[in-house]
Write a protein that holds these residues in place. Structure first.
Motif, short mmCIF file in Angstrom:
data_model
loop_
_atom_site.label_atom_id
_atom_site.label_comp_id
_atom_site.label_asym_id
_atom_site.label_seq_id
_atom_site.Cartn_x
_atom_site.Cartn_y
_atom_site.Cartn_z
N LEU A 202 0.82 -1.20 0.00
CA LEU A 202 0.00 0.00 0.00
C LEU A 202 0.86 1.26 0.00
CD1 LEU A 202 -2.62 -1.24 2.61
CD2 LEU A 202 -2.78 -1.34 0.12
N ASP A 203 2.00 1.20 0.68
CA ASP A 203 2.93 2.32 0.68
C ASP A 203 4.31 1.79 1.04
OD1 ASP A 203 3.86 4.93 0.48
OD2 ASP A 203 3.32 5.46 2.53
N ILE A 204 5.31 2.47 0.55
CA ILE A 204 6.68 2.10 0.87
C ILE A 204 7.51 3.37 0.97
CG2 ILE A 204 7.38 1.75 -1.53
CD1 ILE A 204 9.02 -0.69 -0.48
N ASP A 205 8.33 3.41 2.00
CA ASP A 205 9.30 4.48 2.18
C ASP A 205 10.63 3.78 2.41
OD1 ASP A 205 10.76 6.73 2.74
OD2 ASP A 205 9.50 7.41 4.41
N LEU A 206 11.47 3.79 1.41
CA LEU A 206 12.74 3.08 1.48
C LEU A 206 13.68 3.74 2.48
CD1 LEU A 206 13.24 2.63 -2.37
CD2 LEU A 206 12.49 0.89 -0.74
N ALA A 207 14.56 2.95 3.05
CA ALA A 207 15.54 3.48 3.99
C ALA A 207 16.45 4.46 3.29
CB ALA A 207 16.36 2.33 4.59
N GLY A 208 16.83 5.50 4.01
CA GLY A 208 17.76 6.48 3.46
C GLY A 208 17.08 7.54 2.62
N ASP A 209 17.87 8.42 2.09
CA ASP A 209 17.40 9.49 1.21
C ASP A 209 18.12 9.37 -0.11
OD1 ASP A 209 15.71 10.80 3.11
OD2 ASP A 209 17.50 11.57 4.09
N VAL A 210 17.40 9.68 -1.19
CA VAL A 210 17.96 9.56 -2.53
C VAL A 210 18.45 10.92 -3.02
CG1 VAL A 210 17.43 9.02 -4.93
CG2 VAL A 210 16.47 7.64 -3.12
N PHE A 211 19.62 10.91 -3.60
CA PHE A 211 20.13 12.08 -4.28
C PHE A 211 20.03 11.82 -5.77
CE2 PHE A 211 21.81 12.41 -0.08
CZ PHE A 211 21.70 13.77 0.19
N PRO A 212 19.78 12.85 -6.55
CA PRO A 212 19.59 12.64 -8.00
C PRO A 212 20.74 11.88 -8.64
CG PRO A 212 19.11 14.90 -7.39
CD PRO A 212 19.70 14.23 -6.17
N ARG A 213 20.44 11.34 -9.79
CA ARG A 213 21.40 10.50 -10.50
C ARG A 213 22.75 11.16 -10.66
NH1 ARG A 213 19.53 6.20 -14.38
NH2 ARG A 213 17.61 5.56 -13.44
N ILE A 214 23.76 10.40 -10.29
CA ILE A 214 25.14 10.81 -10.50
C ILE A 214 25.76 9.70 -11.33
CG2 ILE A 214 27.36 11.25 -9.39
CD1 ILE A 214 25.75 12.20 -6.93
N ALA A 215 26.25 10.04 -12.49
CA ALA A 215 26.84 9.05 -13.39
C ALA A 215 25.83 7.93 -13.67
CB ALA A 215 28.14 8.50 -12.84
N VAL B 53 21.95 7.78 -5.89
CA VAL B 53 22.76 7.55 -4.72
C VAL B 53 21.83 7.62 -3.51
CG1 VAL B 53 24.66 8.41 -3.31
CG2 VAL B 53 24.80 8.53 -5.80
N ARG B 54 21.78 6.55 -2.74
CA ARG B 54 20.94 6.49 -1.54
C ARG B 54 21.86 6.57 -0.33
NH1 ARG B 54 15.74 5.50 -0.33
NH2 ARG B 54 15.22 5.15 -2.49
N VAL B 55 21.62 7.57 0.51
CA VAL B 55 22.46 7.82 1.67
C VAL B 55 21.66 7.45 2.92
CG1 VAL B 55 23.70 9.58 2.99
CG2 VAL B 55 23.70 9.65 0.49
N PHE B 56 22.26 6.64 3.79
CA PHE B 56 21.65 6.19 5.04
C PHE B 56 22.26 6.98 6.19
CE2 PHE B 56 21.90 2.55 2.14
CZ PHE B 56 20.55 2.31 1.96
N LYS B 57 21.41 7.74 6.89
CA LYS B 57 21.90 8.55 8.00
C LYS B 57 21.45 7.99 9.35
CE LYS B 57 20.16 12.02 5.76
NZ LYS B 57 19.54 13.28 5.47
N GLY B 58 20.37 7.20 9.35
CA GLY B 58 19.89 6.63 10.61
C GLY B 58 19.05 7.59 11.44
N ARG B 59 18.67 8.73 10.88
CA ARG B 59 17.85 9.71 11.60
C ARG B 59 16.65 10.09 10.74
NH1 ARG B 59 22.89 12.50 11.57
NH2 ARG B 59 21.83 13.84 10.12
N GLY B 60 15.52 9.52 11.04
CA GLY B 60 14.30 9.89 10.33
C GLY B 60 14.21 9.37 8.92
N ASP B 61 15.13 8.54 8.50
CA ASP B 61 15.10 8.00 7.13
C ASP B 61 14.96 6.48 7.15
OD1 ASP B 61 17.61 7.41 8.11
OD2 ASP B 61 18.69 8.10 6.35
N PHE B 62 14.27 5.97 8.18
CA PHE B 62 14.12 4.53 8.38
C PHE B 62 13.15 3.92 7.36
CE2 PHE B 62 11.65 7.06 11.37
CZ PHE B 62 10.35 6.69 11.07
N PRO B 63 13.27 2.61 7.13
CA PRO B 63 12.37 1.95 6.18
C PRO B 63 10.97 1.80 6.77
CG PRO B 63 13.78 0.33 7.23
CD PRO B 63 14.24 1.68 7.71
N HIS B 64 9.99 1.91 5.89
CA HIS B 64 8.59 1.77 6.29
C HIS B 64 7.84 1.10 5.14
CE1 HIS B 64 4.69 2.82 8.03
NE2 HIS B 64 4.34 3.10 6.79
#
Length: 152
Positions: free
Chosen positions: A74-87, A91-102
């Motif tokens: 029904l919904d998905i929030d992947l772990a980490g935050d995505v930065f726009p395409r590089i090469a 790039v998905r960066v995992f910080k461990g603060r508010g970017d948890f998987p759901h």
């Protein structure tokens, strides 16, 4: 004659393996365009869906023979935050603060067409960076670990 017996033995083994195998999982993404965080590009989204389907199939294989797993995402929030395409790659960066998987899902386990278990779950792991994950180098490893914990 020897080849005929080998072929017959192989055919018999295939029938037994098929009879003991679970049909696997059926996974449906309900309105993926409205989900919180799925890959933006179609090929990336399809790769995510394929990897998660493979994982659901591995989980469904643990069910007793004759049982099938049906899941609606029904919904998905992947772990980490995505930065726009590089090469050409996100790039998905995992910080461990508010970017948890759901993952918000609805599931059914059926046997012979009858529902034997069903429900709706909101899966979240706020401490996803703290524990051990067997999927350390997997892009969707945190989500797979979340699904493992739910299935167990």
């Amino acid at each position: 004659m020897n080849k005929l017996m080998q072929l017959a033995a192989f055919a018999a083994a295939a029938v037994v393996a098929t009879a003991n195998a679970s049909a696997g999982a059926t996974v449906t993404y309900v309105n993926p365009g409205k989900m919180t965080d799925v890959p933006r590009f179609q090929t990336d989204r399809e790769a995510m869906e394929e990897q998660l389907l493979e994982h659901f199939n591995k989980l469904a294989a643990k069910l007793p023979a004759g049982q099938d797993l049906k899941v609606e995402i029904l919904d998905i929030d992947l772990a980490g935050d995505v930065f726009p395409r590089i090469a050409l790659q996100n790039v998905r960066v995992f910080k461990g603060r508010g970017d948890f998987p759901h993952i918000h899902l609805r599931y059914r386990i059926e046997q012979d067409g009858k529902v034997i278990s069903s429900g709706e779950r909101e899966l979240t792991d706020m401490s996803y960076m703290m524990g051990f994950s067997r999927y350390r180098d997997d892009l969707f490893g945190h989500e797979k670990q979340l699904l493992d914990d739910w299935f167990r």
